[in-house]
Scaffold this active site. Sequence first.
Site, PDB file in Angstrom:
ATOM      1  N   SER A 147       0.959  -1.282   0.109  1.00 34.20           N
ATOM      2  CA  SER A 147       0.121   0.199   0.072  1.00 34.20           C
ATOM      3  C   SER A 147       0.881   1.193   0.047  1.00 34.20           C
ATOM      4  CB  SER A 147      -1.096  -0.243   1.254  1.00 34.20           C
ATOM      5  OG  SER A 147      -1.904   0.701   1.003  1.00 34.20           O
ATOM      6  N   ASP A 225     -10.481  -5.747  -2.541  1.00 30.47           N
ATOM      7  CA  ASP A 225      -9.666  -4.673  -1.690  1.00 30.47           C
ATOM      8  C   ASP A 225     -10.611  -3.424  -1.898  1.00 30.47           C
ATOM      9  OD1 ASP A 225      -8.118  -2.482  -0.926  1.00 30.47           O
ATOM     10  OD2 ASP A 225      -6.154  -3.458  -1.629  1.00 30.47           O
ATOM     11  N   HIS A 258      -7.453  -5.785   1.596  1.00 28.86           N
ATOM     12  CA  HIS A 258      -6.482  -5.200   1.700  1.00 28.86           C
ATOM     13  C   HIS A 258      -5.397  -5.704   2.912  1.00 28.86           C
ATOM     14  CE1 HIS A 258      -3.965  -1.660   0.219  1.00 28.86           C
ATOM     15  NE2 HIS A 258      -3.997  -0.937   1.469  1.00 28.86           N
TER      16      HIS A 258
HETATM   17  N1  LIG Z   1      -7.676   2.581   9.834  1.00 25.91           N
HETATM   18  C1  LIG Z   1      -7.932   2.645   8.329  1.00 25.91           C
HETATM   19  C2  LIG Z   1      -7.159   1.290   7.749  1.00 25.91           C
HETATM   20  C3  LIG Z   1      -5.735   1.486   7.570  1.00 25.91           C
HETATM   21  C4  LIG Z   1      -5.044   0.287   6.997  1.00 25.91           C
HETATM   22  O1  LIG Z   1      -5.740  -0.309   6.214  1.00 25.91           O
HETATM   23  N2  LIG Z   1      -3.842   0.221   6.966  1.00 25.91           N
HETATM   24  C5  LIG Z   1      -3.157  -0.712   6.112  1.00 25.91           C
HETATM   25  C6  LIG Z   1      -2.293  -0.089   5.139  1.00 25.91           C
HETATM   26  S1  LIG Z   1      -3.355   0.963   4.131  1.00 25.91           S
HETATM   27  C7  LIG Z   1      -2.360   1.865   3.119  1.00 25.91           C
HETATM   28  O2  LIG Z   1      -1.173   1.904   3.370  1.00 25.91           O
HETATM   29  C8  LIG Z   1      -2.393  -1.830   6.961  1.00 25.91           C
HETATM   30  O3  LIG Z   1      -1.535  -2.337   6.730  1.00 25.91           O
HETATM   31  N3  LIG Z   1      -3.081  -1.920   8.263  1.00 25.91           N
HETATM   32  C9  LIG Z   1      -2.313  -2.740   9.230  1.00 25.91           C
HETATM   33  C10 LIG Z   1      -3.007  -3.935   9.306  1.00 25.91           C
HETATM   34  O4  LIG Z   1      -2.401  -4.851  10.352  1.00 25.91           O
HETATM   35  O5  LIG Z   1      -3.771  -4.103   8.333  1.00 25.91           O
HETATM   36  C11 LIG Z   1      -9.231   2.678   8.046  1.00 25.91           C
HETATM   37  O6  LIG Z   1     -10.101   2.980   8.823  1.00 25.91           O
HETATM   38  O7  LIG Z   1      -9.795   1.994   6.753  1.00 25.91           O
END
Ligand SMILES: N[C@@H](CCC(=O)N[C@@H](CSC=O)C(=O)NCC(=O)O)C(=O)O
Length: 279
Positions: A147, A225, A258
Amino acid sequence: MPELISEHACFGGVQRFYRHDSTAIGLPMRFSVFLPRVAPGALLPAMFYLAGLTCNEETFPTKGGAQRYAAREGMILIAPDTSPRDAGVAGETDAWDFGAGAGFYVDATTEPWRQHYRMYSYILELHALVLRTLPVDAERIGIFGHSMGGHGALVLALRNPDLFRSVSAFAPIAAPTLCPWGEKAFAGYLGVDPEAWSRYDASELMRMMQAPFPQGILIDQGLGDKFLATQLRPEVFESACALAGQRLELRRHAGYDHGYYFISTFMEDHLRFHRENLG
Ligand SMILES: N[C@@H](CCC(=O)N[C@@H](CSC=O)C(=O)NCC(=O)O)C(=O)O
């Protein structure tokens, strides 16, 4: 020298967490390293993994599922934090997609971010640091990420193909100047200069190049996603690669979202891709 915070036995090697004073950031930074069992004097291939929004140096080692394969193949894994922490910038923890946990792998040029939010230079600093302190083969270093970190990996590799010899990404923000996450981050960190934005947009960079990675680039993208259409835009990068004559394997997977269930499913494919590219 980085300070070792903790070390855990893992698949015959060690999972480590370090802290060090970063020159680029001007603050202490943390990163993690998976070090497989290594013969004295041997130099190993190494992979940098750049994580996404809200993540830190622990996300990849705890959720990525990469250590088993890396141990078997003798690969070092390095995962930095995603931004400075406690930089003293007002509002830096107010939003999850800007500020702390959201450094976007750019060197900020605007106030009040420009003093510490310099993640592009930080990754280059960390590259030099691991060469000085770990048994890393300088000729066999690759980079990948997810991402926001997929965007970072593509940009770092395209701008430094001599340092990062192989690149791949999971669900990267592939055209940050054309999506809300990128627009917000670039306006905040870089101001209104379109040239500055282009230097951090993998699709824009690719359009100006001629196949910088002849061995190809691998991208995996889940079709379930929720960020795909609005934030990620892999089709823009795909068109740029076609224009540049760059071989790209963009794999679209029905049903995957995602998160790290998706990433860990395809992790071994990425490590194998890099292992084969790096030799
Ligand atoms: N808080 C957000 C969601 C944040 C999210 O999905 N972070 C992803 C990376 S997104 C792009 O860089 C991530 O890797 N999160 C860590 C995990 O453990 O999944 C929302 O409210 O949508």
